[in-house]
Motif scaffolding. Structure first.
Motif, PDB file in Angstrom:
ATOM      1  N   PHE A  78       0.708  -1.143   0.167  1.00 53.30           N
ATOM      2  CA  PHE A  78       0.035   0.033  -0.266  1.00 53.30           C
ATOM      3  C   PHE A  78       0.762   1.130   0.056  1.00 53.30           C
ATOM      4  CE2 PHE A  78      -1.670   3.675   2.656  1.00 53.30           C
ATOM      5  CZ  PHE A  78      -2.866   3.688   1.797  1.00 53.30           C
ATOM      6  N   GLN A  79       0.482   2.041  -0.751  1.00 54.87           N
ATOM      7  CA  GLN A  79       1.038   3.616  -0.738  1.00 54.87           C
ATOM      8  C   GLN A  79      -0.196   4.556  -0.506  1.00 54.87           C
ATOM      9  OE1 GLN A  79       4.501   4.295  -3.319  1.00 54.87           O
ATOM     10  NE2 GLN A  79       4.064   6.660  -3.233  1.00 54.87           N
ATOM     11  N   LEU A  80       0.291   5.546   0.223  1.00 57.68           N
ATOM     12  CA  LEU A  80      -0.697   6.520   0.629  1.00 57.68           C
ATOM     13  C   LEU A  80      -1.035   7.136  -0.894  1.00 57.68           C
ATOM     14  CD1 LEU A  80      -2.090   7.213   3.208  1.00 57.68           C
ATOM     15  CD2 LEU A  80      -0.470   8.819   3.642  1.00 57.68           C
ATOM     16  N   VAL A  85       4.889   9.236   0.161  1.00 61.85           N
ATOM     17  CA  VAL A  85       5.952   8.224   0.163  1.00 61.85           C
ATOM     18  C   VAL A  85       5.681   7.135   1.239  1.00 61.85           C
ATOM     19  CG1 VAL A  85       8.070   9.578  -1.080  1.00 61.85           C
ATOM     20  CG2 VAL A  85       7.554   9.497   1.489  1.00 61.85           C
ATOM     21  N   TYR A  86       4.683   7.270   1.980  1.00 64.09           N
ATOM     22  CA  TYR A  86       4.326   6.443   2.897  1.00 64.09           C
ATOM     23  C   TYR A  86       3.832   5.153   2.356  1.00 64.09           C
ATOM     24  CZ  TYR A  86       2.351   3.953   6.746  1.00 64.09           C
ATOM     25  OH  TYR A  86       1.725   2.693   7.405  1.00 64.09           O
ATOM     26  N   GLN A  87       4.559   3.958   2.855  1.00 71.84           N
ATOM     27  CA  GLN A  87       4.289   2.543   2.270  1.00 71.84           C
ATOM     28  C   GLN A  87       4.127   1.553   3.284  1.00 71.84           C
ATOM     29  OE1 GLN A  87       7.100   1.234  -0.611  1.00 71.84           O
ATOM     30  NE2 GLN A  87       5.972   2.089  -2.411  1.00 71.84           N
ATOM     31  N   ILE A  89       3.010  -2.878   4.062  1.00 71.84           N
ATOM     32  CA  ILE A  89       2.833  -4.019   3.364  1.00 71.84           C
ATOM     33  C   ILE A  89       2.271  -4.933   4.388  1.00 71.84           C
ATOM     34  CG2 ILE A  89       5.007  -5.003   4.260  1.00 71.84           C
ATOM     35  CD1 ILE A  89       5.167  -6.117   1.090  1.00 71.84           C
TER      36      ILE A  89
END
Lengths: 409, 429
Positions: A78-80, A85-87, A89
């Motif tokens: 998942f990326q915001l 750049v927030y990810q 998993i």
């Protein structure tokens, strides 16, 4: 005694799956898995009890068994929503849904059979502290299908069958609550069990020696989790806001599905299979959580899901390479039933493309060791969960090896 | 043969078992140069929260959050005059269990008992400066220009380059390429927090002149910047937690008793049901009256006095604990004028503009981010810290995202936003 064994199998051994296709589990036989999950028009082994009850009386032999399991390794990232750049998993364990099929000819035309498998399931565990944890930390749905089935040869080339599906379901949901003390965030976990039933029916038509057409239908069911346990872990000073002990009622619809398939023997050694699969996902309109005791902060929820029906195409082939060796391959495209405005990380189902392969080894007549490998790519998509304003990009990958044996005599 | 197939299967498994990779464009700076970013403002910029400036709060100020995100788009070092500990000057509040005057147990507030590190009070510029976060708790717009402001305000004194330095001079020493400026709250807040009994509202023309000078100085080196308007005081929990019409009388004999007690005060009247609290007001006959709908009671009012001391009924609430409609009008008029000036300057200097006022207006009825809901309600709302005026870490993250949105929109940049959930909420005991 048998009943006890089934229950043990259900609660101790079986784990459900996620594969970006709603919460259906299509992996019910390595032979089918290897051919793009096409199964409706096949009469290869006892898995017909599940894939198309009609095909059961068209199977070779008088007694047929099939058993095995798939190992599902699933990973979703998942990326915001952009720009970010927030990810995060998923941290899903490998899950091992199993199947057991048996069928016997009662008369030359009539066969009886039993399927025990896990046709629905999901298990999504997101990493610790991830951004969507107030929506979901872990979401589990398990099911155990027990399906006694009869099949009858109506005409020389027409076979019909039907079974009664008794389905045991189990759900577990964990999410974080935005109340924290020095060390912990609050948490809500919900655990419930439910039972339901439905019908599995099918027809196999064998108009020519090299052509088989199948249709099968599995009816809609609904798991009603009445009085599921709702357990709160919150700082002691806010405990009164989360009344405990508490229960919650919720339900999960299990959609009906219609399959139509064709199998064509292009030559002595080649077979081609095409399968159309239609799933009536639109029954999943919303997800309710109805707590027995509410408070000013613990309010009932009615979250929209508004799934759409899906239509997927599956193509497979098998090649009888050597006397005792069959090779298989297939591909499929599965659109996601999830509404892109109500896409929750509880069940991150993406449009997905699958490639499958497999092999069967027959050491002696009637006995087959079946292996399959499916690779499913959930196609990257930016979606929204508008009620909680949780939006982002998802992408998934699933690796599913399968192993089974089948035997008839 | 079988072995070979197994090997192929195994190889395929390994080849594909690496995790999925999401492909998105890399963040870009667009038309902006974020290499030297300075942030000017008041307590909000400094990261003041829970009634104190302390290390972990400073590190999650909206300015520090933005600076950290700018690292993805060519941003440089962003030095903050960090306190040595979590206590600052010693005023930090925390939630505790408390018992009120009625004997009811519930949540209360207390300050930390520990003694702050003496180094918190020492000048740190020579060892650690220069600083990019130039937020000074308590600062008004004129203070940012004032030489020697550090002598008046210890929060600046500790990180000023010299006793005679001004905030703007210290900012310009860095030759900033990009700046943020969020100032003006204290130009009405001092007046508002005293219930209109002390402090003054900065005259609009003074505000304009000082704000203009700040922007002229900053844009002499910076090629870009972001400024924010000033929220309504009615968005601040301190002015919203206690209702003006909060005196509920259910006993007819009590109503009669109060009306008898205040019979010679014409504007003090009581009835069964909901009443405005009784307050001191020198401008009315008898010096007391009931609060009117729309007037604001300050949460600084000692609640035990309200619950058990007869305040608001048998004793008028002192004037420093409420804002009359007239005082509120003065405040709102000043805010409207300040905000019009800020908007006009954003156009004149072609800067990014953050509508902080609108954001907090929306938060009053509820806003959602990352599956969390926020309101401006005290403690449970999640936006404000325990002092009911300053933002919580999550409130700072929400504000930082709004600054980032405004910057990206103006400068065609893609500074990444943050996930609000990665910042702590209110800590319960």
């Amino acid at each position: 005694m048998k009943h006890t064994i089934i229950l043990i199998a259900f609660f101790l051994l079986s784990f459900p799956v996620v594969m970006g296709m709603g919460y259906q589990n299509h992996f019910q036989s390595p032979k089918s898995t290897a051919m793009g999950m096409a199964g409706t028009s096949l009469n290869l082994d006892a898995s017909a009890v599940f894939f198309n009850p009609g095909a059961m009386s068209a199977l070779p032999g008088r007694l047929r068994f099939a058993a095995g399991l798939h190992g599902i390794q699933s990973s979703t990232k998942f990326q915001l929503e952009q720009p970010s750049v927030y990810q995060a998993i998923t941290d899903n364990p490998i899950v091992l849904p199993f199947y057991l099929y048996a069928s016997a000819s009662v008369t030359p035309r009539l066969s009886a059979g039993l399927a025990i498998n896990e046709p629905f399931g999901t298990r999504v565990t997101w990493e610790e502290g991830w951004a969507g944890r107030f929506l979901t930390k872990q979401s589990v749905l398990q099911s155990l299908n027990i399906q006694p089935t009869f099949s009858y040869q109506l005409l020389d080339n027409l076979f019909v069958g039907a079974g009664l599906s008794i389905l045991l379901g189990k759900t577990e949901m964990i999410r974080k609550l935005p109340v924290q003390d020095d060390n912990h965030e609050g948490e809500l976990s919900i655990k419930g069990n439910a039972t339901t039933w439905g019908i599995n029916a099918g027809i196999l038509w064998w108009p020519a020696s090299d052509l088989r057409l199948g249709i099968s239908y599995r009816s809609q069911m609904k798991l009603e989790f009445e009085d599921a346990q709702a357990i709160f872990k919150v700082p002691s000073l806010v405990e009164t806001s989360f009344p405990s002990p508490n229960t919650v009622s919720t339900s999960i619809p299990l959609p009906a599905s219609l399959d139509a398939g064709i199998a064509w023997d292009a030559s002595e050694r080649w077979m081609w299979v095409v399968n159309l699969n239609y799933v009536f996902w639109n029954v999943f309109e919303n997800r309710q959580l109805d707590f027995a005791i509410n408070s000013s902060v613990l309010v009932d929820e009615n979250n929209p899901s508004e799934y759409s029906n899906t239509f997927s195409l599956r193509i497979g082939t098998q090649f009888h390479w050597q006397e005792n060796l069959v090779l298989r391959a297939g591909t499929f495209y599965n659109p996601s039933p999830v509404n892109p405005n109500y896409f929750t990380p509880e069940n991150p189902s993406l449009n997905s493309l699958g490639f499958t392969t497999g092999v069967s080894f027959m050491p002696f007549d009637g006995f087959s060791i079946d292996m399959a490998l499916a690779v499913i790519m959930g196609i990257q998509e930016e979606v929204r969960y508008t009620p909680g304003n949780f939006n982002g990009i998802y992408k998934s990958r699933n690796i599913i090896p399968g192993l089974g044996v089948s035997y008839h005599f | 043969m079988r072995l070979r197939i197994l090997w192929i299967l195994l190889f395929a498994l390994i080849a594909f078992s690496c995790e999925p990779e999401i492909n998105t464009p890399s963040p870009v700076a667009g038309d902006a140069d974020f290499s030297v970013f300075v942030s000017l403002g008041n307590s909000l910029t400094a990261g003041f929260a829970n009634n104190e400036l302390y290390k972990s709060g400073q590190m999650v100020s909206y300015a520090n959050i933005i600076a950290k995100q700018m690292l993805h788009t060519g941003g440089g070092e962003f030095k903050t005059p960090l306190m040595r500990d979590e206590l600052g000057f010693g005023g930090r509040l925390r939630l505790t269990t408390g018992t009120n005057c009625l004997g009811n147990q519930g949540l209360g507030l207390s300050t930390f008992a520990e003694t702050p590190d003496p180094m918190n009070f020492q000048p740190i510029y020579n060892e650690e400066g220069p600083f990019h976060n130039l937020g000074v708790p308590g600062a008004r717009v004129e203070h940012l220009l004032m030489p020697g402001y550090g002598l008046l305000n210890a929060y600046f004194g500790r990180f000023a380059s010299s006793p005679s330095a001004s905030v703007i001079d210290d900012a310009m020493r860095l030759s900033p390429t990009f700046f943020s400026l969020w100032i003006g709250n204290n130009d009405v807040l001092g007046f508002a927090l005293s219930g209109g009994t002390s402090g003054s509202i900065t005259p609009t023309e003074d505000f304009r002149v000082h704000y203009l000078e700040l922007l002229e100085r900053l844009t002499s080196t910076a090629t870009g910047g972001v400024i924010a308007n000033i929220p309504d005081i009615t968005s601040i929990p301190l002015f919203n937690t206690l209702p003006a019409l909060g005196l509920v009388l259910v006993n007819p004999s009590e109503v009669a008793e109060l009306n008898a007690l205040w019979s010679d005060v014409p504007e003090a009247n009581f009835q069964l049901g909901i009443n405005g609290f009784l307050v001191s007001d020198a401008s009315v006959p008898g010096g007391a009256r009931n609060l009117r709908n729309g007037e604001l009671v300050l949460a600084t009012l000692p609640q035990d006095s309200l619950l058990c001391g007869g305040w608001g009924s048998y004793k008028p609430i002192p004037e420093n604990y409420y804002l009359s409609l007239q005082q509120l009008n003065q405040i709102n008029q000043a805010l409207d004028e300040y905000n019009a000036i800020i908007v006009a300057f954003s156009r004149q200097f072609d800067l990014a503009l953050v509508d902080a006022r609108q954001l907090l207006r929306e938060a009053k009825t509820g806003i959602h981010f990352d599956g969390l809901s926020f309101t401006t309600e005290y403690v449970v709302g999640g936006v404000f810290s325990l002092d009911a005026v300053h933002l919580s870490p999550r409130g700072n993250a929400i504000m930082a995202n709004h600054f980032i949105d405004a910057i990206n929109a103006r400068y065609n940049s893609t500074v990444p936003r943050v996930s609000v959930t990665q910042y702590p909420g209110i800590i319960f005991p």
